[in-house]
Design an enzyme around this catalytic site. Structure first.
Site, short mmCIF file in Angstrom:
data_model
loop_
_atom_site.label_atom_id
_atom_site.label_comp_id
_atom_site.label_asym_id
_atom_site.label_seq_id
_atom_site.Cartn_x
_atom_site.Cartn_y
_atom_site.Cartn_z
N VAL A 1 44.12 54.17 37.42
CA VAL A 1 44.07 55.11 38.56
C VAL A 1 45.46 55.58 38.95
O VAL A 1 45.68 56.77 39.21
CB VAL A 1 43.37 54.45 39.76
CG1 VAL A 1 43.37 55.39 40.96
CG2 VAL A 1 41.95 54.05 39.41
N LYS B 1 28.30 43.89 42.46
CA LYS B 1 29.47 43.76 41.60
C LYS B 1 29.20 42.61 40.64
O LYS B 1 28.36 41.74 40.91
CB LYS B 1 30.72 43.45 42.43
CG LYS B 1 32.03 43.81 41.76
CD LYS B 1 32.33 45.30 41.88
CE LYS B 1 33.73 45.62 41.38
NZ LYS B 1 34.06 47.03 41.56
N LEU C 1 50.56 51.39 37.86
CA LEU C 1 50.45 52.64 37.11
C LEU C 1 49.40 52.50 36.01
O LEU C 1 49.57 52.94 34.88
CB LEU C 1 51.81 53.01 36.51
CG LEU C 1 52.89 53.32 37.52
CD1 LEU C 1 54.25 53.42 36.84
CD2 LEU C 1 52.57 54.59 38.29
#
Length: 360
Positions: A187, A83, A184
């Site tokens: 994804v 990452k 929201l």
């Protein structure tokens, strides 16, 4: 071109390599964490976020890269875990030059790390980074990529949620269940669509007024609450954290009325021991790095030449993986997070051992 520092001290972090990158002219400050390459090159997205300190950025990249190793292992990918984080406000400092400088650092690792999108980075950003490095996934369709990885992330979360619903209520559907979605964004909006189509009653919240307006316009049947605290305390069957990590802490667990937790956010458990608190309360936790693996499955598919239907089929198998983990958890008398860790560690050890076999 800039400052590049690398540490290879697995005794202190458990990681194979942690790389600090800085380019003063563009303002780039980034950290790349490679947790494991036992299964193959490390794959994980780049998070662009205004951390309060370098220590906070480092802690995040170490947690996220470890999680990617486990996620990729359970997704059946021949990829390790890595990452990266870029420290700063993307709205203020993100430029073509900064992204390309970052791409130079990724390229310098020689394929040990593949990057992709994450919080604060998007498909167009990957196209820019790819102008300096070959080791980029999550690119646009125009450039041979998979496009928006949120599509299959949401699909995989939905599959994991179906498996959890079957485990608790005996049927693999959310039809008639009340599902609370916290977030929201990239994804969450797709997940809401799957839930509505499946016949679930959805309640949701988001800190963004634009996201709430999107929900009102696109899915007027979705009930919107003021904040996450109200959502957690609401009368819901399933809780889906789909924003930043650490969503499940002592206070959240105490307030939850849901019987199932399955969401897209990474690192949902705020600290070790939360998984036991959930188990003690009879709340089934579908481990985040199991159910949210659809995105990494999608971008990983680019490496061999992207085929959406093939990637979607692989993401659909998250249902089977989640079922197996929940079965093992029951059989071993441990929380699902522990069962998932054991399964991932076993695959990394068994397949990683094969690297010692040299054929001549």
């Amino acid at each position: 071109m800039g400052v590049f520092a690398s540490t290879d001290d697995p005794e202190s972090t458990g990681h194979e390599q942690v790389v600090f990158c800085e380019d003063k002219q563009t303002g780039l400050k980034a950290i790349i964490g490679i947790y494991s390459t036992a299964l193959g090159p490390a794959l994980g997205g780049t998070r662009f976020y205004p951390y309060a300190s370098e220590e906070e950025a480092l802690a995040d990249v170490l947690d996220l890269s470890r999680g990617m190793a486990y996620k990729n292992a359970l997704a059946g990918l021949d990829l390790g875990g890595g990452k990266a984080v870029i420290w700063g406000d993307p709205a203020q400092i993100k430029t073509e030059a900064l992204l390309r400088a970052y791409g130079r650092f990724v390229e310098s690792l020689g394929g040990r790390y593949y990057t992709a999108c994450d919080v604060g980075t998007y498909v167009p950003d990957m196209d820019v980074i790819a102008r300096e490095t070959r080791y980029v996934t999550g690119r646009s369709v125009e450039h041979g990529g998979a496009g928006d990885s949120s599509i299959l992330t949401a699909w995989g979360v939905f599959q994991g949620m179906r498996a959890a619903a079957e485990h608790v209520w005996g049927v693999p559907t959310l039809h008639g269940r009340r599902v609370g979605v916290a977030g929201l964004g990239k994804v969450g909006k797709y997940l809401v669509g799957h839930l509505v189509e499946d016949g679930a009653e959805v309640v949701a919240t988001d800190v963004s007024p634009q996201a709430l307006e999107w929900a009102r316009t696109t899915h007027p049947q979705v009930s919107l609450l003021d904040d996450v605290s109200a959502l957690v305390a609401a009368d819901i069957d399933v809780y889906a954290p789909c924003a930043l990590g650490g969503a499940l802490n002592d206070d959240t667990v105490a307030a939850l009325r849901a019987k199932v937790i399955a969401g897209a956010a990474n690192n949902q458990l705020a600290h070790p021991g939360v998984e036991k608190l959930l188990a003690d309360r009879g709340i089934l936790y579908a481990p985040d790095y199991v159910v949210n693996a659809g995105g990494v499955i999608q971008v990983a598919d680019e490496i061999e030449g992207f085929d959406f239907e093939r990637a979607k089929l692989r993401a659909t198998r998250i249902y089977d993986t989640t079922r197996e983990i929940l079965r093992l958890a029951d059989a071993d008398g441990v929380p699902p997070a522990v069962a998932a860790d054991r399964l991932a560690e076993r695959r990394m050890a068994e397949i990683g051992r094969l690297r010692a076999i040299h054929l001549r």
